[in-house]
Write an enzyme that holds these catalytic residues in place. Structure first.
Site, PDB file in Angstrom:
ATOM      1  N   LYS A   1      -3.380   8.512  -5.195  1.00 59.75           N
ATOM      2  CA  LYS A   1      -2.400   7.602  -5.811  1.00 59.75           C
ATOM      3  C   LYS A   1      -3.127   6.416  -6.428  1.00 59.75           C
ATOM      4  CE  LYS A   1      -0.133   4.456  -3.135  1.00 59.75           C
ATOM      5  NZ  LYS A   1      -0.255   3.070  -3.633  1.00 59.75           N
ATOM      6  N   ASN A   2      -4.087   5.851  -5.678  1.00 52.05           N
ATOM      7  CA  ASN A   2      -4.724   4.610  -6.139  1.00 52.05           C
ATOM      8  C   ASN A   2      -5.842   4.838  -7.150  1.00 52.05           C
ATOM      9  OD1 ASN A   2      -2.887   3.337  -4.577  1.00 52.05           O
ATOM     10  ND2 ASN A   2      -4.301   2.804  -2.926  1.00 52.05           N
TER      11      ASN A   2
ATOM     12  N   ARG B   1       3.070  -2.703  -7.725  1.00 50.13           N
ATOM     13  CA  ARG B   1       1.942  -3.633  -7.765  1.00 50.13           C
ATOM     14  C   ARG B   1       1.017  -3.289  -8.921  1.00 50.13           C
ATOM     15  NH1 ARG B   1      -0.269  -8.370  -6.118  1.00 50.13           N
ATOM     16  NH2 ARG B   1      -2.534  -8.244  -6.235  1.00 50.13           N
TER      17      ARG B   1
ATOM     18  N   CYS C   1       4.294  -3.126  -2.070  1.00 52.99           N
ATOM     19  CA  CYS C   1       4.593  -3.245  -0.638  1.00 52.99           C
ATOM     20  C   CYS C   1       4.608  -4.715  -0.212  1.00 52.99           C
ATOM     21  CB  CYS C   1       3.508  -2.536   0.186  1.00 52.99           C
ATOM     22  SG  CYS C   1       3.753  -0.780   0.235  1.00 52.99           S
TER      23      CYS C   1
ATOM     24  N   ARG D   1      -0.344 -11.516  -1.765  1.00 55.82           N
ATOM     25  CA  ARG D   1      -0.830 -10.713  -2.892  1.00 55.82           C
ATOM     26  C   ARG D   1      -0.875 -11.526  -4.197  1.00 55.82           C
ATOM     27  NH1 ARG D   1       1.137  -4.602  -2.298  1.00 55.82           N
ATOM     28  NH2 ARG D   1      -0.985  -4.228  -3.017  1.00 55.82           N
ATOM     29  N   PRO D   2      -1.612 -12.634  -4.198  1.00 55.02           N
ATOM     30  CA  PRO D   2      -1.757 -13.425  -5.431  1.00 55.02           C
ATOM     31  C   PRO D   2      -2.529 -12.632  -6.488  1.00 55.02           C
ATOM     32  CG  PRO D   2      -3.307 -14.164  -3.791  1.00 55.02           C
ATOM     33  CD  PRO D   2      -2.425 -13.161  -3.114  1.00 55.02           C
ATOM     34  N   ILE D   3      -2.510 -13.119  -7.724  1.00 53.13           N
ATOM     35  CA  ILE D   3      -3.287 -12.433  -8.769  1.00 53.13           C
ATOM     36  C   ILE D   3      -4.201 -13.421  -9.485  1.00 53.13           C
ATOM     37  CG2 ILE D   3      -1.626 -10.554  -9.137  1.00 53.13           C
ATOM     38  CD1 ILE D   3      -0.572 -12.099 -11.571  1.00 53.13           C
ATOM     39  N   ASP D   4      -4.597 -14.463  -8.765  1.00 52.33           N
ATOM     40  CA  ASP D   4      -5.474 -15.488  -9.368  1.00 52.33           C
ATOM     41  C   ASP D   4      -6.797 -14.899  -9.846  1.00 52.33           C
ATOM     42  OD1 ASP D   4      -5.711 -15.119  -6.507  1.00 52.33           O
ATOM     43  OD2 ASP D   4      -7.319 -16.593  -6.585  1.00 52.33           O
ATOM     44  N   LEU D   5      -7.353 -13.952  -9.104  1.00 49.99           N
ATOM     45  CA  LEU D   5      -8.654 -13.377  -9.512  1.00 49.99           C
ATOM     46  C   LEU D   5      -8.493 -12.610 -10.834  1.00 49.99           C
ATOM     47  CD1 LEU D   5      -9.891 -12.072  -6.022  1.00 49.99           C
ATOM     48  CD2 LEU D   5     -10.553 -14.186  -7.202  1.00 49.99           C
TER      49      LEU D   5
ATOM     50  N   ASP E   1      -5.543   0.443   4.424  1.00 46.67           N
ATOM     51  CA  ASP E   1      -4.418   1.369   4.209  1.00 46.67           C
ATOM     52  C   ASP E   1      -4.294   2.389   5.329  1.00 46.67           C
ATOM     53  OD1 ASP E   1      -4.779   1.514   0.578  1.00 46.67           O
ATOM     54  OD2 ASP E   1      -3.965   0.002   1.931  1.00 46.67           O
TER      55      ASP E   1
ATOM     56  N   ARG F   1       6.791   6.758  -2.081  1.00 41.43           N
ATOM     57  CA  ARG F   1       5.941   6.086  -3.075  1.00 41.43           C
ATOM     58  C   ARG F   1       4.526   6.653  -3.054  1.00 41.43           C
ATOM     59  NH1 ARG F   1       5.205   0.244  -2.382  1.00 41.43           N
ATOM     60  NH2 ARG F   1       3.960   0.687  -4.218  1.00 41.43           N
TER      61      ARG F   1
HETATM   62  C1  EPZ Z   1      -5.215  -2.059  -3.843  1.00 42.71           C
HETATM   63  O1  EPZ Z   1      -4.285  -3.133  -3.874  1.00 42.71           O
HETATM   64  C2  EPZ Z   1      -4.434  -0.864  -3.337  1.00 42.71           C
HETATM   65  N1  EPZ Z   1      -3.338  -0.565  -4.258  1.00 42.71           N
HETATM   66  C3  EPZ Z   1      -3.873  -1.159  -1.944  1.00 42.71           C
HETATM   67  O2  EPZ Z   1      -3.233   0.021  -1.483  1.00 42.71           O
HETATM   68  C4  EPZ Z   1      -5.038  -1.493  -1.008  1.00 42.71           C
HETATM   69  O3  EPZ Z   1      -4.513  -1.863   0.250  1.00 42.71           O
HETATM   70  C5  EPZ Z   1      -5.854  -2.652  -1.582  1.00 42.71           C
HETATM   71  O4  EPZ Z   1      -6.295  -2.323  -2.922  1.00 42.71           O
HETATM   72  C6  EPZ Z   1      -7.084  -2.963  -0.734  1.00 42.71           C
HETATM   73  O5  EPZ Z   1      -7.887  -1.830  -0.637  1.00 42.71           O
HETATM   74  C7  EPZ Z   1      -3.614   0.112  -5.403  1.00 42.71           C
HETATM   75  O6  EPZ Z   1      -4.740   0.469  -5.685  1.00 42.71           O
HETATM   76  C8  EPZ Z   1      -2.436   0.418  -6.281  1.00 42.71           C
HETATM   77  P1  EPZ Z   1      -6.763  -6.220  -3.607  1.00 42.71           P
HETATM   78  P2  EPZ Z   1      -4.684  -4.544  -4.569  1.00 42.71           P
HETATM   79  O7  EPZ Z   1      -6.628  -6.902  -4.906  1.00 42.71           O
HETATM   80  O8  EPZ Z   1      -5.489  -4.273  -5.787  1.00 42.71           O
HETATM   81  C9  EPZ Z   1      -6.448 -10.736  -2.284  1.00 42.71           C
HETATM   82  C10 EPZ Z   1      -1.481   1.305  -0.600  1.00 42.71           C
HETATM   83  O9  EPZ Z   1      -0.958   1.326   0.525  1.00 42.71           O
HETATM   84  N2  EPZ Z   1      -6.365 -11.047  -3.724  1.00 42.71           N
HETATM   85  O10 EPZ Z   1      -8.053  -5.546  -3.257  1.00 42.71           O
HETATM   86  O11 EPZ Z   1      -3.463  -5.343  -4.676  1.00 42.71           O
HETATM   87  C11 EPZ Z   1      -5.145 -10.127  -1.782  1.00 42.71           C
HETATM   88  O12 EPZ Z   1      -4.238 -11.146  -1.436  1.00 42.71           O
HETATM   89  C12 EPZ Z   1      -1.805  -0.025  -1.250  1.00 42.71           C
HETATM   90  O13 EPZ Z   1      -1.804   2.335  -1.255  1.00 42.71           O
HETATM   91  C13 EPZ Z   1      -6.390 -12.377  -4.117  1.00 42.71           C
HETATM   92  O14 EPZ Z   1      -6.494 -13.293  -3.294  1.00 42.71           O
HETATM   93  O15 EPZ Z   1      -5.617  -5.139  -3.426  1.00 42.71           O
HETATM   94  C14 EPZ Z   1      -5.568  -9.351  -0.588  1.00 42.71           C
HETATM   95  O16 EPZ Z   1      -5.653 -10.242   0.507  1.00 42.71           O
HETATM   96  C15 EPZ Z   1      -1.368  -1.206  -0.415  1.00 42.71           C
HETATM   97  N3  EPZ Z   1      -6.299 -12.666  -5.438  1.00 42.71           N
HETATM   98  C16 EPZ Z   1      -6.971  -8.888  -0.935  1.00 42.71           C
HETATM   99  O17 EPZ Z   1      -7.397  -9.691  -2.053  1.00 42.71           O
HETATM  100  C17 EPZ Z   1      -6.186 -11.686  -6.392  1.00 42.71           C
HETATM  101  O18 EPZ Z   1      -6.127 -12.009  -7.595  1.00 42.71           O
HETATM  102  C18 EPZ Z   1      -7.059  -7.418  -1.308  1.00 42.71           C
HETATM  103  O19 EPZ Z   1      -6.323  -7.266  -2.473  1.00 42.71           O
HETATM  104  C19 EPZ Z   1      -6.154 -10.338  -5.962  1.00 42.71           C
HETATM  105  C20 EPZ Z   1      -6.247 -10.037  -4.622  1.00 42.71           C
END
Ligand code: EPZ
Length: 418
Positions: free
Chosen positions: A22-23, A92, A116, A121-125, A305, A397
């Site tokens: 999926k991812n 997401r 979920c 889940r901020p998107i600042d990065l 996950d 999902r």
């Molecule tokens: C991906 O989510 C996956 N989703 C998630 O799988 C997975 O849990 C996650 O990566 C971690 O491996 C998809 O690929 C669609 P992150 P993503 O950005 O990209 C923080 C599932 O069950 N962060 O690596 O959203 C954030 O808050 C899902 O299949 C920031 O602070 O994960 C979190 O604490 C759930 N700022 C951490 O990073 C940002 O701009 C990990 O988030 C982005 C993220």
């Protein structure tokens, strides 16, 4: 609305082939609009997140068709750069459409992404990286509005190896002017798969799977046919289900090293694990032992996950386990549901302290998110008596035909209309 009715206590035996990841499929669908030529992605899982991403692409004006399990995307006539809030709230992954849309149209607009409910889940990065690449970003009434004259290559440092931010930068950088480097990139196998997909389209990317990725911008990308990697989290879920129920299961299509520390933790539980190429075999007999500690980390650590599913296994193992969830702030919403089945778990912030009980018992429980729902199914499969698992839309999902696959392995599980 459907529910699962599960009569627990049956061993699982047999072989399953993992679905496409999926991812991995979600970012590949987002990447498909980087060319006006036709793109085919083979063996896509017919899960809700994929159909939702297909809907997003159709809203942009792309044609998306599914036939014989493959998805074909023709975005020659796509002209729209805005994604509706309804769809971005659903998913997401909509956020890494920003990179693709900016590459294609130099403009992008979407609501803050959904997905979920497992944390802030901020998107600042994501947004800081796009700004470094010359994107003007305005946040207005819950919408993110992006525009640029031309995406410019930049040196980007990620404070955290965010999977989505790494993917978004790749999608924005492949046709940017000049060179982009990502320091502190996420190293998940799905990032490597996105690199391979984009390079097959004519991109010039190197380093995915390490913490430094380099992208040379090119002028054009071309249509391809591509088979994504298989779903390591789905595979891990079935391995943990077999651990909880006992029996012998083999999963095909996933290499053991893609599962980070999971196999090591299953051996700690007392399971026998054997891997050969892309086959993983588990044998689980007798009462398991608790893992002393499971700490979720970015790849190649223990996958967040699989945290909920591993907690469900520990809930009925011998001893105590400390679970530490380092990636998401509130990824324990499934615990109160497990406690209805007799689990003895105390949550304190990012920690969950598990005291293994002799056996869980059947109960009626509700899924609150995708992987928490999988944990409830695993607990019900290993429990004494009958359970009902409600709100299956969360599970739909990410897992294609979960009940059918579990039935194939010998589980007593029925999906019934409520
Ligand atoms: C991906 O989510 C996956 N989703 C998630 O799988 C997975 O849990 C996650 O990566 C971690 O491996 C998809 O690929 C669609 P992150 P993503 O950005 O990209 C923080 C599932 O069950 N962060 O690596 O959203 C954030 O808050 C899902 O299949 C920031 O602070 O994960 C979190 O604490 C759930 N700022 C951490 O990073 C940002 O701009 C990990 O988030 C982005 C993220």
């Amino acid at each position: 609305m459907d529910k699962f009715v599960i009569d627990g206590g049956r061993r699982l035996c047999g072989t399953l082939r993992a679905q496409s990841a999926k991812n991995a499929v979600l970012p590949l669908l987002a990447a498909s609009i980087l060319t006006e030529q036709r793109v085919t992605i083979d063996e896509v899982p017919m899960i809700a997140d994929v159909t939702c991403m297909a809907q997003i692409l159709r809203e942009l004006g792309a044609e998306v068709t599914f036939s014989e399990g493959n998805a074909t995307i023709d975005s020659a006539n796509a002209t729209e750069h805005r994604i509706s809030s309804a769809l971005t709230k659903e998913l997401r992954s909509s956020v890494f459409m920003l990179g693709s849309l900016l590459s294609r149209f130099r403009r992008a607009a979407c609501a803050y992404p959904g997905g979920c409910d497992i944390g802030l889940r901020p998107i600042d990065l994501h947004l800081n990286a796009l700004k470094r690449m010359g994107v003007e970003i305005e946040e207005r009434e819950g919408y993110i509005l992006c525009a640029c004259d031309r995406l410019k290559g930049a040196d980007i440092v990620l404070d955290f190896p965010s999977v989505g931010a790494t993917e978004n930068i790749l999608l924005a950088a492949v046709k940017a002017e000049g060179r982009t480097t990502i320091a502190g990139a996420a190293k998940e196998p799905e990032i490597v798969d996105l690199q391979n997909f984009l390079n097959a389209m004519g991109a010039k990317i190197a380093g995915a799977g390490t913490d430094t990725v380099e992208i040379e911008g090119v002028d054009r990308l071309f249509g391809i046919e591509y088979r994504p990697i298989k779903d390591r989290i789905e595979a891990g879920t079935y391995l943990l289900a077999c651990a909880a129920c006992g029996g012998e299961v083999e999963i095909e299509g996933v290499h053991g090293e893609c599962l980070g520390l999971l196999l090591h933790k299953l051996r700690e539980n007392g399971c026998k694990i054997h891997t050969k190429n892309d086959k993983i075999r588990i044998a689980s007999y007798g009462r398991l032992k608790c893992n002393r500690r499971i700490e979720t980390m970015p790849f190649p650590g223990f996958p967040t996950d699989l945290q909920a599913q591993a907690t469900a296994v520990n809930a009925a193992a011998e001893g105590c386990a400390l679970i530490v969830e380092n990636l998401f702030e509130t990824r324990y919403k499934y615990v109160p549901e497990l406690k209805k089945m007799g689990a003895d778990i105390e949550v304190n912030g990012r920690n969950a302290f598990v005291r293994g009980v002799a056996r869980l018992h059947g109960a009626t429980v509700s899924c609150g998110d995708l992987r928490g729902g999988a944990a409830l199914v695993i607990a019900a499969l290993g429990a004494e008596g009958v359970s009902e698992v409600l709100d299956l839309s969360h599970l739909d999902r990410g897992y294609f035909d979960l009940s059918g696959n579990l039935k194939k392995l010998g589980a007593e599980i029925k999906r019934v209309r409520v």
